[in-house]
Design an enzyme around this catalytic site. Structure first.
Site, PDB file in Angstrom:
ATOM      1  N   GLU A 102      -5.684 -11.032  -1.216  1.00  0.00           N
ATOM      2  CA  GLU A 102      -6.485 -10.814   0.128  1.00  0.00           C
ATOM      3  C   GLU A 102      -8.025 -10.847   0.053  1.00  0.00           C
ATOM      4  O   GLU A 102      -8.735 -10.021   0.496  1.00  0.00           O
ATOM      5  CB  GLU A 102      -5.947  -9.665   0.632  1.00  0.00           C
ATOM      6  CG  GLU A 102      -4.256  -9.521   1.084  1.00  0.00           C
ATOM      7  CD  GLU A 102      -3.993  -8.336   1.792  1.00  0.00           C
ATOM      8  OE1 GLU A 102      -5.068  -7.425   2.383  1.00  0.00           O
ATOM      9  OE2 GLU A 102      -2.905  -7.676   1.890  1.00  0.00           O
ATOM     10  N   GLU A 160       0.753  -1.113   0.107  1.00  0.00           N
ATOM     11  CA  GLU A 160      -0.115  -0.052  -0.053  1.00  0.00           C
ATOM     12  C   GLU A 160       0.896   1.211   0.110  1.00  0.00           C
ATOM     13  O   GLU A 160       0.589   2.231   0.879  1.00  0.00           O
ATOM     14  CB  GLU A 160      -0.886  -0.171   1.047  1.00  0.00           C
ATOM     15  CG  GLU A 160      -1.713  -1.263   1.239  1.00  0.00           C
ATOM     16  CD  GLU A 160      -2.779  -1.288   2.426  1.00  0.00           C
ATOM     17  OE1 GLU A 160      -2.791  -0.521   3.391  1.00  0.00           O
ATOM     18  OE2 GLU A 160      -3.656  -2.281   2.653  1.00  0.00           O
TER      19      GLU A 160
HETATM   20  C1  XIL Z   1      -5.284  -6.497   8.729  1.00  0.00           C
HETATM   21  C2  XIL Z   1      -5.534  -7.830   9.408  1.00  0.00           C
HETATM   22  O1  XIL Z   1      -6.569  -8.401   8.870  1.00  0.00           O
HETATM   23  C3  XIL Z   1      -5.712  -7.208  10.749  1.00  0.00           C
HETATM   24  O2  XIL Z   1      -6.099  -8.351  11.690  1.00  0.00           O
HETATM   25  C4  XIL Z   1      -4.784  -6.417  11.236  1.00  0.00           C
HETATM   26  O3  XIL Z   1      -5.096  -5.674  12.520  1.00  0.00           O
HETATM   27  C5  XIL Z   1      -4.435  -5.259  10.487  1.00  0.00           C
HETATM   28  O4  XIL Z   1      -4.500  -5.577   9.071  1.00  0.00           O
HETATM   29  N1  XIL Z   1      -4.787  -4.812   3.954  1.00  0.00           N
HETATM   30  C6  XIL Z   1      -3.588  -5.694   4.172  1.00  0.00           C
HETATM   31  C7  XIL Z   1      -3.647  -6.410   5.458  1.00  0.00           C
HETATM   32  O5  XIL Z   1      -2.450  -5.686   3.385  1.00  0.00           O
HETATM   33  O6  XIL Z   1      -2.558  -6.621   6.082  1.00  0.00           O
HETATM   34  C8  XIL Z   1      -4.611  -6.066   6.364  1.00  0.00           C
HETATM   35  O7  XIL Z   1      -4.719  -6.879   7.304  1.00  0.00           O
HETATM   36  C9  XIL Z   1      -6.201  -5.655   5.572  1.00  0.00           C
HETATM   37  C10 XIL Z   1      -5.916  -4.764   4.680  1.00  0.00           C
END
Ligand code: XIL
Length: 357
Positions: free
Chosen positions: A262, A155
């Site tokens: 994801e 990101e």
């Molecule tokens: C999120 C996790 O799901 C949570 O448990 C944590 O607290 C914060 O991060 N994009 C990403 C992930 O790249 O790493 C994120 O994961 C969700 C959004």
């Protein structure tokens, strides 16, 4: 003779009845995704999941790629400037290796997972950069041969249609070209690992998408190592199919590997549901199937993996993040496959009977 046949029959029956009570047989009530797919199928997990035999059996049966949901991020592994903590990440990597599952490392650098020492670092910029290099070497070499790939950075582009890089400690300390430096450090640290850029919001923000594609083209022209792009794909049933298709096609045109990294698909974006309806679950299924069909149309050697951001609906980060009830994943609260599971299985080319519920 008669006695012997009876004995055999008894033994066979004992074997079968013993077998039918094992979780493996329970799971085989529905077909495995990893058996159907020509590329790895992944799931994000927490280390606390590795001690549950029910989850462990299910994960081992269905998936062959593991991502740490948060325990391989910098704030977890490098909490203070003079000490690392590998407890959670070791547990996840060992679990995956025991299940013959690959591991995708996530994520070396993410502006949202900065340990506090990064922001209060009092040394020079050169000292900061040396510290980052040491961190990348330490993390990647610890798991060299155990992780096939890493999200080097997560990101990096801001939202809102600007296409600008986010401003935070790493960019301030290492300069506008910091992402290229991170990729070079990562390649040097573990030449065996595939290196990914990972981001979200590339369906609806075409400026952000172009900025990412420009960065990749720049890296390719300068010989900066990069092997793949991770598209997070936190979708809703309302995400535009054409935008999904355009995105995957444009990213594949770079020649890099593509990771749908994801996935979850919200069915309650408007907050109107207290429980999932059959109609929304079917829309969720259609959304995933349409995306998977596009993914399968890109060259096979660019189809890196498809990863879901959690195992069963109540686990999902979506619920806290959006503040609505959500059912975004493949399995329900009882670890039973949802319609989207069976739709996905068929879209992968699976031919066995798959029944949701
Ligand atoms: C999120 C996790 O799901 C949570 O448990 C944590 O607290 C914060 O991060 N994009 C990403 C992930 O790249 O790493 C994120 O994961 C969700 C959004």
């Amino acid at each position: 003779m008669r006695m012997r046949i009876l004995l055999y029959t008894f033994c066979l029956f004992a074997l079968l009845s013993c077998d039918s009570s094992t979780p493996e047989t329970e799971n085989s009530e529905f077909p495995s995704l990893k058996e159907a797919a020509p590329f790895p199928i992944g799931v994000a997990i927490k280390s606390s999941h590795t001690s549950s035999s029910q989850r462990g059996e299910l994960i081992g049966y269905v998936f062959d790629s593991i991502t740490a949901e948060y325990e391989m991020k910098m704030d977890a592994t490098y909490p203070s400037s003079n000490s690392f903590n590998w407890n959670g990440s070791d547990a996840i990597v060992n679990f995956a290796n025991n299940k013959n599952s690959q591991v995708h490392g996530h994520a070396l650098v993410w502006y949202q997972s900065m340990p506090s020492w990064v922001n209060s670092f009092t040394g020079t910029d050169a000292e900061f950069e040396a510290k980052v290099q040491d961190y990348i070497e330490t993390a990647m070499q610890r798991y060299s041969g155990k992780t096939v790939s890493w999200d080097v950075i997560n990101e990096a582009f801001e939202d809102g249609g600007t296409g600008n890089l986010r401003q935070y400690a790493f960019r301030e300390r290492m300069g506008d070209d910091y992402i290229a430096k991170l990729f070079q450090m990562a390649r040097a640290a573990d030449p065996t690992a595939l290196l990914f850029y990972n981001d979200y919001g590339m369906t609806y923000d075409s400026v952000k998408r172009q900025a990412m594609l420009d960065m990749v083209a720049d890296f390719q022209s300068r010989g900066i190592p990069i092997d793949g792009i991770g598209l997070q794909m936190h979708l809703t049933t309302n995400t535009n199919n054409q935008q999904i298709s355009d995105l995957i096609t444009q990213v594949a045109a770079t020649g890099l590997k593509v990771h749908l990294s994801e996935i979850d698909i919200r069915i309650n974006e408007d907050g109107s549901l207290n429980s999932p309806t059959g109609a929304r679950l079917e829309q969720q299924n259609q959304k995933l199937v349409s995306m998977v069909n596009v993914f399968r149309s890109i060259p096979l050697d660019q189809q890196f993996a498809i990863t879901f951001w959690g195992l069963s609906d109540p686990d999902s980060w979506l619920i806290n993040f959006w503040g609505n009830p959500e059912w975004g994943l493949l399995f329900d609260q009882n670890f039973r496959p949802k319609p989207v599971y069976c739709g996905f299985y068929a879209a992968l080319g699976g031919t066995e009977t798959c029944t949701a519920g």
